[in-house]
Design a protein around this motif. Structure first.
Motif, PDB file in Angstrom:
ATOM      1  N   PHE A  10       1.130   7.099   7.726  1.00 51.83           N
ATOM      2  CA  PHE A  10       0.636   8.183   6.882  1.00 51.83           C
ATOM      3  C   PHE A  10       1.765   9.135   6.493  1.00 51.83           C
ATOM      4  N   GLN A  11       2.594   9.513   7.474  1.00 48.34           N
ATOM      5  CA  GLN A  11       3.713  10.398   7.174  1.00 48.34           C
ATOM      6  C   GLN A  11       4.728   9.711   6.269  1.00 48.34           C
ATOM      7  N   LEU A  12       4.985   8.436   6.530  1.00 49.55           N
ATOM      8  CA  LEU A  12       5.929   7.699   5.685  1.00 49.55           C
ATOM      9  C   LEU A  12       5.409   7.595   4.260  1.00 49.55           C
ATOM     10  N   GLY A 161       0.607   2.979   1.672  1.00 45.27           N
ATOM     11  CA  GLY A 161      -0.762   3.380   1.354  1.00 45.27           C
ATOM     12  C   GLY A 161      -1.774   2.338   1.786  1.00 45.27           C
ATOM     13  N   LEU A 162      -1.447   1.066   1.589  1.00 44.73           N
ATOM     14  CA  LEU A 162      -2.367   0.000   1.992  1.00 44.73           C
ATOM     15  C   LEU A 162      -2.449  -0.116   3.513  1.00 44.73           C
ATOM     16  N   LEU A 163      -1.342   0.194   4.195  1.00 43.72           N
ATOM     17  CA  LEU A 163      -1.358   0.154   5.658  1.00 43.72           C
ATOM     18  C   LEU A 163      -2.179   1.310   6.233  1.00 43.72           C
ATOM     19  N   VAL A 164      -2.134   2.452   5.557  1.00 42.39           N
ATOM     20  CA  VAL A 164      -2.898   3.613   6.015  1.00 42.39           C
ATOM     21  C   VAL A 164      -4.385   3.436   5.723  1.00 42.39           C
ATOM     22  N   TYR A 165      -4.697   2.941   4.540  1.00 48.07           N
ATOM     23  CA  TYR A 165      -6.089   2.844   4.101  1.00 48.07           C
ATOM     24  C   TYR A 165      -6.654   1.500   4.559  1.00 48.07           C
ATOM     25  N   ASN A 167      -9.108  -1.566   5.400  1.00 50.28           N
ATOM     26  CA  ASN A 167     -10.213  -2.196   4.671  1.00 50.28           C
ATOM     27  C   ASN A 167     -10.314  -1.697   3.234  1.00 50.28           C
ATOM     28  N   PHE A 168      -9.152  -1.550   2.607  1.00 48.17           N
ATOM     29  CA  PHE A 168      -9.124  -0.994   1.251  1.00 48.17           C
ATOM     30  C   PHE A 168      -9.884  -1.856   0.245  1.00 48.17           C
ATOM     31  N   TRP A 169      -9.998  -3.154   0.520  1.00 49.83           N
ATOM     32  CA  TRP A 169     -10.649  -4.059  -0.425  1.00 49.83           C
ATOM     33  C   TRP A 169     -12.138  -3.734  -0.627  1.00 49.83           C
ATOM     34  N   ARG A 170     -12.719  -2.982   0.308  1.00 45.33           N
ATOM     35  CA  ARG A 170     -14.124  -2.627   0.135  1.00 45.33           C
ATOM     36  C   ARG A 170     -14.335  -1.712  -1.077  1.00 45.33           C
ATOM     37  N   THR A 171     -13.261  -1.048  -1.511  1.00 41.85           N
ATOM     38  CA  THR A 171     -13.368  -0.158  -2.667  1.00 41.85           C
ATOM     39  C   THR A 171     -13.702  -0.919  -3.941  1.00 41.85           C
ATOM     40  N   PHE A 172     -13.369  -2.202  -3.991  1.00 43.41           N
ATOM     41  CA  PHE A 172     -13.692  -3.003  -5.174  1.00 43.41           C
ATOM     42  C   PHE A 172     -15.199  -3.198  -5.318  1.00 43.41           C
ATOM     43  N   THR A 173     -15.890  -3.359  -4.190  1.00 48.58           N
ATOM     44  CA  THR A 173     -17.326  -3.628  -4.235  1.00 48.58           C
ATOM     45  C   THR A 173     -18.171  -2.417  -3.865  1.00 48.58           C
ATOM     46  N   GLN A 174     -17.567  -1.459  -3.116  1.00 47.72           N
ATOM     47  CA  GLN A 174     -18.305  -0.272  -2.694  1.00 47.72           C
ATOM     48  C   GLN A 174     -17.477   0.985  -2.978  1.00 47.72           C
ATOM     49  N   PRO A 175     -17.225   1.275  -4.257  1.00 41.23           N
ATOM     50  CA  PRO A 175     -16.435   2.468  -4.585  1.00 41.23           C
ATOM     51  C   PRO A 175     -17.150   3.736  -4.125  1.00 41.23           C
ATOM     52  N   LYS A 176     -16.340   4.676  -3.600  1.00 38.93           N
ATOM     53  CA  LYS A 176     -16.910   5.891  -3.034  1.00 38.93           C
ATOM     54  C   LYS A 176     -16.257   7.105  -3.685  1.00 38.93           C
ATOM     55  N   LEU A 177     -17.077   7.959  -4.303  1.00 40.33           N
ATOM     56  CA  LEU A 177     -16.584   9.182  -4.935  1.00 40.33           C
ATOM     57  C   LEU A 177     -17.562  10.304  -4.597  1.00 40.33           C
ATOM     58  N   ARG A 178     -17.184  11.113  -3.601  1.00 39.34           N
ATOM     59  CA  ARG A 178     -18.064  12.172  -3.112  1.00 39.34           C
ATOM     60  C   ARG A 178     -17.741  13.476  -3.848  1.00 39.34           C
ATOM     61  N   LEU A 179     -18.692  13.908  -4.686  1.00 37.81           N
ATOM     62  CA  LEU A 179     -18.460  15.071  -5.535  1.00 37.81           C
ATOM     63  C   LEU A 179     -18.883  16.383  -4.903  1.00 37.81           C
ATOM     64  N   SER A 180     -19.668  16.328  -3.845  1.00 31.48           N
ATOM     65  CA  SER A 180     -20.259  17.554  -3.291  1.00 31.48           C
ATOM     66  C   SER A 180     -19.764  17.873  -1.883  1.00 31.48           C
ATOM     67  N   GLN A 181     -18.639  17.301  -1.468  1.00 34.58           N
ATOM     68  CA  GLN A 181     -18.157  17.536  -0.110  1.00 34.58           C
ATOM     69  C   GLN A 181     -16.804  18.255  -0.077  1.00 34.58           C
ATOM     70  N   GLY A 182     -16.524  18.991  -1.115  1.00 36.99           N
ATOM     71  CA  GLY A 182     -15.316  19.792  -1.104  1.00 36.99           C
ATOM     72  C   GLY A 182     -14.166  19.185  -1.892  1.00 36.99           C
ATOM     73  N   GLU A 387      -8.801   9.478   7.024  1.00 37.59           N
ATOM     74  CA  GLU A 387      -8.191   8.835   5.873  1.00 37.59           C
ATOM     75  C   GLU A 387      -8.137   7.319   6.023  1.00 37.59           C
ATOM     76  N   THR A 388      -8.067   6.837   7.245  1.00 37.05           N
ATOM     77  CA  THR A 388      -7.892   5.405   7.452  1.00 37.05           C
ATOM     78  C   THR A 388      -9.194   4.648   7.603  1.00 37.05           C
ATOM     79  N   HIS A 389     -10.299   5.346   7.513  1.00 35.53           N
ATOM     80  CA  HIS A 389     -11.601   4.663   7.654  1.00 35.53           C
ATOM     81  C   HIS A 389     -12.408   4.805   6.373  1.00 35.53           C
TER      82      HIS A 389
END
Length: 389
Positions: A10-12, A161-165, A167-182, A387-389
């Motif tokens: 994450f720092q890198l 970024g891929l190492l930090v995130y 199971n990133f591939w789930r974003t292709f089928t389950q995109p997540k965009l939270r508009l009401s959580q800050g 960030e990693t989950h």
């Protein structure tokens, strides 16, 4: 151990982008604009539009050169360029009162629509993106090296970024965009979505950028990537050629010779001889989708009409092939306007990612500065886990 590893990546990931965030963002933004610089020129400058209401056939490049020579009898035409069908051709020349001028000639009507005495928007944006307008000296530019080095930053940011995130591939089928959580959560979701959907684009920009860096090093070291165009030998010059007013092979003849050599030849860039031992250098494109618009070429002897050398994708060496393939992939010209639009959209996403990444870092830094060190370490670990989950 997993937490330590996640914290490290994450720092890198942050350090790959943050120390030179402004330059990286600027390069992404100028590159995005450069992709559609031709279309922006058409949109903002009516004189650059190749209008053809009568559906006239396109005139030969040699005829357009003649139009400029007739309008400016003392001018010396050096270069002729053609672009998309909806943009005029550009004829570069100099005259007694014009050190460098560009004539916008409509290739359908033969009309000179404008004389540009300064740098064009297209050249300005490509130069700004390519080497930040730093001067060139001895085959290198500090700006060119700086821009090319962004490929390393981009590739490092992608991998970390891929190492930090996880199971990133789930974003292709389950995109997540939270508009009401800050704000922090929204920025994080936007950053992740853009990053995952842009993996292919980030990889392509990184690899082509790395080639530009290798190319710059080779230029600096005087290593030839492409063969130099030959010059006319002294023996080939006719007697008293220095006093000859005109060369026996005209531009029209040279273009006919090129078309005989390559039946599908369409001129995109032509350089006329600058001196008695120079040749006509005529470049164009053919039916090679992944090659740039200069992949075909002939160098015509202006005294004998012989082809002194040629450029052909079927005969190119590996490095020369890379040089002619990378540009269409980097600027998205392989499929015309449609691939340009795709490249522009992902360029906007890439620019947005650099901005959201900086905003996320800035938010965490400000909060961290207000808290004790022990609490800071605990909060950092908690955020990294989120960030990693």
């Amino acid at each position: 151990m997993s937490k330590i590893s996640n914290r490290f990546w994450f720092q890198l990931h942050g350090w790959f982008s943050l120390p030179i965030w402004l330059i990286f963002c600027f390069v992404c933004l100028t590159g995005t604009i450069s992709v559609i610089s031709h279309e922006l020129t058409w949109l903002t400058n009516p004189a650059a539009r190749a209008s053809n209401p009568q559906d006239l056939p396109e005139k030969p490049t040699a005829e357009l050169i003649s139009v400029v020579q007739q309008a400016y009898p003392t001018a010396n035409v050096s270069i002729a360029l053609s672009f998309e069908p909806y943009l005029v051709n550009a004829i570069v020349f100099n005259d007694s009162d014009k050190p460098v001028a560009v004539a916008y000639v409509n290739q359908y009507t033969g009309e000179i629509q404008e004389i540009n005495l300064g740098i064009t928007f297209i050249n300005f944006m490509r130069s700004l993106h390519g080497w930040l307008l730093f001067p060139w000296q001895h085959n290198y530019s500090v700006g060119y090296y700086l821009v090319c080095a962004m490929a390393i930053v981009m590739l490092g940011a992608l991998v970390t970024g891929l190492l930090v995130y996880k199971n990133f591939w789930r974003t292709f089928t389950q995109p997540k965009l939270r508009l009401s959580q800050g704000k922090k959560t929204l920025l994080s979701d936007l950053h992740k979505l853009a990053g995952v959907w842009s993996i292919w684009f980030l990889m392509l920009m990184s690899l082509t950028g790395l080639w530009y860096l290798v190319q710059a090093i080779m230029w600096h070291a005087d290593i030839d990537i492409e063969p130099h165009p030959p010059t006319v030998t002294v023996e080939q010059l006719p007697k008293f050629a220095e006093q000859t007013a005109t060369m026996p092979i005209s531009a029209t003849d040279a273009f006919e010779i090129a078309e005989q050599r390559f039946p599908n030849f369409k001129s995109t860039y032509a350089m006329l001889p600058e001196h008695n031992r120079d040749t006509y250098k005529l470049y164009g494109d053919g039916d090679f989708i992944f090659f740039d618009q200069y992949s075909l070429g002939v160098m015509v002897n202006p005294w004998t009409g012989e082809i002194e050398d040629e450029r052909n994708p079927e005969k190119m060496a590996a490095l020369e092939t890379l040089t002619n393939v990378v540009n269409p992939l980097h600027y998205g010209t392989i499929g015309g306007i449609w691939t340009k639009i795709i490249w522009f959209i992902f360029g906007v996403l890439l620019t947005g990612m650099s901005i959201t990444g900086f905003l996320m870092w800035g938010t965490r830094t400000v909060k961290a500065a207000r808290k004790p060190t022990v609490e800071l370490d605990h909060n950092q670990q908690t955020f990294i886990q989120q960030e990693t989950h």
